[in-house]
Design an enzyme around this catalytic site. Structure first.
Site, short mmCIF file in Angstrom:
data_model
loop_
_atom_site.label_atom_id
_atom_site.label_comp_id
_atom_site.label_asym_id
_atom_site.label_seq_id
_atom_site.Cartn_x
_atom_site.Cartn_y
_atom_site.Cartn_z
N SER A 114 -82.39 14.06 40.54
CA SER A 114 -83.40 13.23 39.89
C SER A 114 -84.42 12.81 40.94
O SER A 114 -84.37 13.30 42.06
CB SER A 114 -82.74 12.03 39.22
OG SER A 114 -81.93 11.37 40.14
N LEU A 115 -85.33 11.97 40.56
CA LEU A 115 -86.42 11.60 41.47
C LEU A 115 -86.40 10.11 41.74
O LEU A 115 -86.09 9.32 40.86
CB LEU A 115 -87.77 11.94 40.82
CG LEU A 115 -88.07 13.42 40.61
CD1 LEU A 115 -89.29 13.59 39.72
CD2 LEU A 115 -88.30 14.12 41.94
N GLU A 163 -98.57 16.18 39.44
CA GLU A 163 -98.48 16.78 38.11
C GLU A 163 -97.85 15.77 37.16
O GLU A 163 -97.15 14.85 37.61
CB GLU A 163 -97.60 18.03 38.16
CG GLU A 163 -96.16 17.69 38.51
CD GLU A 163 -95.34 18.92 38.93
OE1 GLU A 163 -94.99 19.70 38.05
OE2 GLU A 163 -95.07 19.06 40.14
N LYS A 220 -95.32 13.86 34.74
CA LYS A 220 -93.87 13.80 34.57
C LYS A 220 -93.61 13.86 33.07
O LYS A 220 -93.96 12.92 32.35
CB LYS A 220 -93.32 12.51 35.17
CG LYS A 220 -91.81 12.41 35.10
CD LYS A 220 -91.32 11.25 35.94
CE LYS A 220 -89.81 11.22 36.08
NZ LYS A 220 -89.10 11.15 34.81
N ASP A 233 -91.83 13.72 29.57
CA ASP A 233 -90.72 12.91 29.05
C ASP A 233 -89.93 13.73 28.03
O ASP A 233 -90.11 13.60 26.82
CB ASP A 233 -91.29 11.64 28.41
CG ASP A 233 -90.21 10.59 28.22
OD1 ASP A 233 -89.08 10.80 28.71
OD2 ASP A 233 -90.50 9.56 27.59
N ARG A 272 -79.04 19.28 32.23
CA ARG A 272 -78.80 18.68 33.54
C ARG A 272 -77.39 18.10 33.65
O ARG A 272 -76.74 18.22 34.68
CB ARG A 272 -79.83 17.58 33.79
CG ARG A 272 -79.63 16.85 35.08
CD ARG A 272 -80.82 15.96 35.38
NE ARG A 272 -80.61 15.32 36.66
CZ ARG A 272 -79.94 14.19 36.82
NH1 ARG A 272 -79.43 13.58 35.77
NH2 ARG A 272 -79.77 13.66 38.01
N TYR A 306 -91.37 23.59 36.28
CA TYR A 306 -91.96 22.84 37.40
C TYR A 306 -91.14 22.93 38.68
O TYR A 306 -91.51 22.34 39.70
CB TYR A 306 -92.20 21.38 37.02
CG TYR A 306 -90.99 20.67 36.44
CD1 TYR A 306 -89.83 20.49 37.18
CD2 TYR A 306 -91.03 20.17 35.14
CE1 TYR A 306 -88.74 19.84 36.65
CE2 TYR A 306 -89.94 19.51 34.59
CZ TYR A 306 -88.79 19.35 35.36
OH TYR A 306 -87.72 18.72 34.82
N LYS A 359 -94.42 6.10 38.26
CA LYS A 359 -94.27 5.84 36.83
C LYS A 359 -95.47 5.07 36.27
O LYS A 359 -96.07 4.25 36.98
CB LYS A 359 -92.99 5.02 36.56
CG LYS A 359 -91.71 5.67 37.06
CD LYS A 359 -91.35 6.94 36.31
CE LYS A 359 -90.71 6.68 34.97
NZ LYS A 359 -89.30 6.32 35.06
N CYS A 369 -66.45 -20.82 31.99
CA CYS A 369 -66.37 -19.45 31.49
C CYS A 369 -66.15 -19.50 29.97
O CYS A 369 -65.21 -20.15 29.51
CB CYS A 369 -65.22 -18.72 32.17
SG CYS A 369 -64.85 -17.12 31.42
N CYS A 401 -62.32 -17.89 29.31
CA CYS A 401 -61.05 -18.52 29.70
C CYS A 401 -61.18 -20.01 29.97
O CYS A 401 -60.19 -20.68 30.21
CB CYS A 401 -60.44 -17.81 30.90
SG CYS A 401 -61.30 -18.14 32.45
N CYS A 460 -66.91 -16.79 37.07
CA CYS A 460 -65.73 -17.43 36.51
C CYS A 460 -64.69 -17.51 37.62
O CYS A 460 -64.38 -16.51 38.27
CB CYS A 460 -65.22 -16.59 35.35
SG CYS A 460 -63.52 -16.96 34.92
N CYS A 491 -58.38 -14.70 34.02
CA CYS A 491 -59.44 -14.59 33.01
C CYS A 491 -59.32 -13.25 32.31
O CYS A 491 -59.52 -12.20 32.92
CB CYS A 491 -60.82 -14.72 33.64
SG CYS A 491 -62.15 -14.49 32.43
S1 IVH Z 1 -89.17 17.77 39.73
C1 IVH Z 1 -85.91 18.09 42.84
N1 IVH Z 1 -91.22 17.62 38.10
O1 IVH Z 1 -87.80 13.87 35.75
C2 IVH Z 1 -86.87 17.53 41.85
N2 IVH Z 1 -89.18 16.61 37.41
O2 IVH Z 1 -86.64 11.54 37.00
C3 IVH Z 1 -86.67 18.05 40.50
N3 IVH Z 1 -89.26 15.63 35.17
O3 IVH Z 1 -84.60 15.24 36.19
C4 IVH Z 1 -87.50 17.42 39.48
N4 IVH Z 1 -91.35 16.15 34.74
O4 IVH Z 1 -86.00 16.05 34.20
C5 IVH Z 1 -89.94 17.29 38.30
N5 IVH Z 1 -93.09 17.61 36.74
C6 IVH Z 1 -91.82 17.30 36.94
C7 IVH Z 1 -91.07 16.60 35.97
C8 IVH Z 1 -89.75 16.27 36.26
C9 IVH Z 1 -90.24 15.57 34.27
C10 IVH Z 1 -87.92 15.04 34.98
C11 IVH Z 1 -86.76 15.91 35.37
C12 IVH Z 1 -85.98 15.12 36.37
C13 IVH Z 1 -86.45 13.73 36.09
C14 IVH Z 1 -86.29 12.84 37.29
#
Ligand code: IVH
Length: 706
Positions: A92-93, A126, A128, A130, A149, A236, A324, A429, A432, A447, A453
């Site tokens: 994840s990021l 780029e 992100k 959803d 994933r 991506y 974000k 509490c 308890c 507590c 408890c």
């Molecule tokens: S790169 C090693 N690029 O965001 C990095 N992720 O919060 C791999 N996501 O699990 C992720 N748009 O499902 C990347 N342009 C983008 C994305 C992206 C959406 C999602 C992806 C990841 C999650 C992390």
């Protein structure tokens, strides 16, 4: 089903846990019925479980699961939803919310690589998307597998469903022999609206937002249903590869585009951090007219050789970050404040709200954190919300940031009832009746009931059996609660003695309890036995020690390797001084609060005795060595001291760790290698006195083969 509690009485955690267990039971029932042609529960019971699931989902729409049973019809083809282990984990990021955090990201990387602020360093920016991430494996240009994933290490096989997505080519030309493409499956706004309209007409279920619709559609057991729900896909990133794709992120994505994947047209290469922020604004400005949901902008270091040098933290790359968009906000009435008691005894106030839609999801609860937060103070006693307190009867602004539980952002004083009174935080509490104590310098009330408890004991057990801890099949929160209520289980070790006490041949037996049968009792007892052999990190996490989460447990497991070493070190560190205490504090990621909570836990006689009783029942597996075959430094403890000239300290440390070494901050008899640069002082002296292996930077680089 007769012992079910009214849905209104369930806490957020309980509701989530029950939805999990219902998904499991209904999934099992579906498999028994459709795949094995051998139903084990009556139709009426099946319907009752489904109704219960729907009831909880209606009350807590925000807890609806991606694998919600209400979305599943028919049978899984036997291949579908089989587990797939990702050869390259799906990460994840890390998130940034402010410009300053993005600027900091750029400086951090420069520092790591030893670059000045003036030197060129390009990133891509780029949208992100959803949706939900999907990994596509191509072998010799042919799609052979698609996987979700999952937890990042193991996902689910959704190949049949992915094949129905037009944006996913069945065959590609010009690709390496092995290519795992990673990207996001998503649903457009138009398709989402049309799907919901169709569903409403046919009285099918409607979806809260396009993301849920995409997840529900992709994780359909019947690919024909997926095929009828138009999904899209943006590529991506990539996972396993038989040869490199390119030298930069930009070129690699262009190659994926040339192979026939959709790549996002808003991706730009940015020369400076200012360009990145400008691209963020440009993408944000187009957000409403894109036709699909995005929730931020992702920045990635453009040069792939530099990405490789930066490497990864435990679950996120150092070379990328998600910036974000601000969370959506909505106003609603605060009807009441409930107090929940957690496994560490912390009293958590939860706002009960008139349900309101925030960012496409209906929200009826929000966390209020603690007494100060309600009063309008932060953890340092500084005012938040301009010092406005939160009262029952107030209109509040709530927001959701990502998947987390909703939060209260502010109160609207203009709508406060004239007769409202400040909220009085309970002094005892609610479960308890013991004193709820707030210690000096702490924000939470705890507590004081400890093991007496029931709320704490039950929460500890629920945590113990939860998915990322012991994960015992068939023994969920509900079963644990019932067994606790009857005194069959009071602490974790009791789970492992259930067979001896309540198994076949005993006067009282699990199989004779309400809701159980011979088969389910035997299955659970077997599942318990299967969990006797268990990874050390799951044991540490499962104990539910304050501040010790999954990542912390993994750090400890990696650092100590075996349970015995860990246990001895905790014992030896109990005075908060000496070499073991220093060793613990030298672990990257371990801070003083974490270290203190941990050793104090093992210092407490009752807790220690309970742990020992548990451990006697288990066969604890040493931590799996990182994939570092052939590494000359795997398992070795290394200390860097003095100035390094060929790379920064941070990079040296990251590389050593990637090769399976442990990097410590101070030299002791347990150190294996000390790497010294110019200006090394007392550490080098000590290393020589101890007769340790002392290397200069070049010798070190030669040793690790670079
Ligand atoms: S790169 C090693 N690029 O965001 C990095 N992720 O919060 C791999 N996501 O699990 C992720 N748009 O499902 C990347 N342009 C983008 C994305 C992206 C959406 C999602 C992806 C990841 C999650 C992390």
């Amino acid at each position: 089903m007769s012992d079910l509690r009214p849905v209104e009485e369930l806490s957020l955690d309980e509701a989530a846990e029950e939805l999990r267990s219902l998904a499991e039971r209904l999934g099992e029932a579906n498999r028994d019925y459709h795949q094995k042609d051998a139903p084990r529960i009556a139709d009426a019971e099946y319907d009752a479980l489904k109704r219960r699931n729907a009831e909880i989902e209606t009350r807590y729409p925000e807890l609806r699961r991606a694998d919600s049973p209400s979305e599943q019809v028919g049978a899984a083809p036997s291949e579908a939803f089989a587990k797939v282990r990702h050869v390259v984990p799906m990460l994840s990021l890390a998130n940034a919310f402010e410009d300053a955090e993005v600027i900091d990201f750029d400086s951090r990387i420069r520092r790591f690589l030893g670059l000045s602020a003036e030197e060129p360093l390009a990133f891509t920016a780029e949208p992100k998307i959803d949706g939900l991430s999907l990994s596509l494996r191509y072998e010799k240009g042919v799609l052979v597998q698609a996987a979700t994933r999952g937890d990042g290490e193991t996902g689910e096989n959704v190949t049949a469903n992915a094949r129905t997505i037009d944006d996913i080519p069945e065959r590609i030309a010009g690709a390496p022999d092995v290519l795992e493409v990673r990207g996001e499956a998503y649903m457009s706004h138009a398709d989402f609206a049309a799907l919901n309209a169709r569903q409403a007409e046919t009285r099918g279920k409607t979806f809260a937002n396009p993301r849920n619709a995409a997840a529900g559609s992709l994780r359909q057991l019947d690919p024909k249903i997926t095929a009828g729900r138009p999904l899209h896909y943006f590529a991506y990133a990539w996972g396993a590869l038989s040869e490199p794709l390119a030298a930069t992120q930009t070129e690699a994505i262009a190659r994926l585009g040339a192979m026939g994947f959709q790549v996002n047209p808003l991706m730009r290469r940015c020369e400076h951090v200012e360009d990145m922020l400008a691209q963020y604004r440009a993408i944000e400005a187009q957000r409403a007219t894109l036709g699909y949901d995005i929730d931020g902008v992702v920045y990635k270091l453009d040069r792939l050789d530099l990405q490789a040098r930066l490497g990864f933290r435990s679950t996120t790359p150092r070379w990328a970050i998600a910036h974000k968009f601000p969370a959506e906000v909505a106003s609603t009435l605060l009807e009441g404040i409930d107090i929940q008691v957690g496994r560490t005894g912390a009293l958590s106030p939860v706002a009960r709200l008139t349900p309101v839609t925030v960012g496409g999801v209906v929200v009826s609860n929000a966390t209020l954190h603690n007494e100060d937060y309600i009063k309008g103070l932060d953890s340092h006693g500084h005012e938040i919300r301009g010092g406005r307190d939160i009262r029952i009867g107030d209109w509040v602004r709530v927001y959701r940031a990502g998947d987390v539980i909703p939060k209260v952002e502010d109160v609207d004083l203009s709508r406060r009832p004239a007769d409202s009174v400040p909220y009085e935080f309970p002094r005892t509490c609610p479960i308890c009746g013991s004193d709820a104590i707030r210690e000096e310098g702490e924000a939470v009330h705890r507590c004081a009931g400890g093991l007496i408890c029931p709320a704490q004991a039950v929460e500890k057990l629920r945590h113990f059996v939860s998915r990322n801890a012991f994960d015992i099949e068939g023994l969920g929160a509900k079963q644990v609660e019932a067994l606790f209520a009857d005194d069959w289980i009071r602490e974790p070790a009791d789970i492992f003695t259930l067979r001896a006490r309540y198994g076949p041949g005993q006067p009282l037996q699990l199989r004779n309890r309400e809701g159980w049968g011979a088969k389910s009792a035997e299955n659970v007892l077997n599942a318990i036995d299967e969990r006797r052999r268990i990874a050390i990190n799951r044991v540490i996490f499962g104990l539910g020690i304050r501040h010790v989460g999954e990542t912390g447990a993994m750090l400890l497991a990696r650092a100590y390797g075996s349970w015995d070493r860990f246990r001895e070190a905790m014992e030896a560190a109990r005075s908060h001084e000496g070499p073991e205490w220093e060793e613990l504090n030298a672990i990257d990621g371990v801070g003083p609060v974490f270290a203190a909570a941990l050793v104090d836990y093992f210092h407490e006689p009752a807790a220690r005795a309970a742990v020992d009783r548990l451990v006697r029942e288990l066969d604890i597996q040493d931590v799996e060595a990182p994939r570092t075959e052939g590494s000359p430094v795997a398992g070795k403890t290394v200390v860097f001291t003095g100035t390094l000239e060929r790379m920064t300290r941070a990079e040296a440390k990251a590389r050593a760790e990637a090769l399976g070494a442990k990097v410590a901050g101070s030299v002791s008899a347990k150190t294996d290698i000390v790497v010294v640069g110019p200006g090394a002082g007392s550490k080098e002296k000590k290393a020589r006195e101890l007769g340790l292996n002392v290397l200069d930077e070049d010798q070190w680089l030669a040793l690790i083969g670079s």
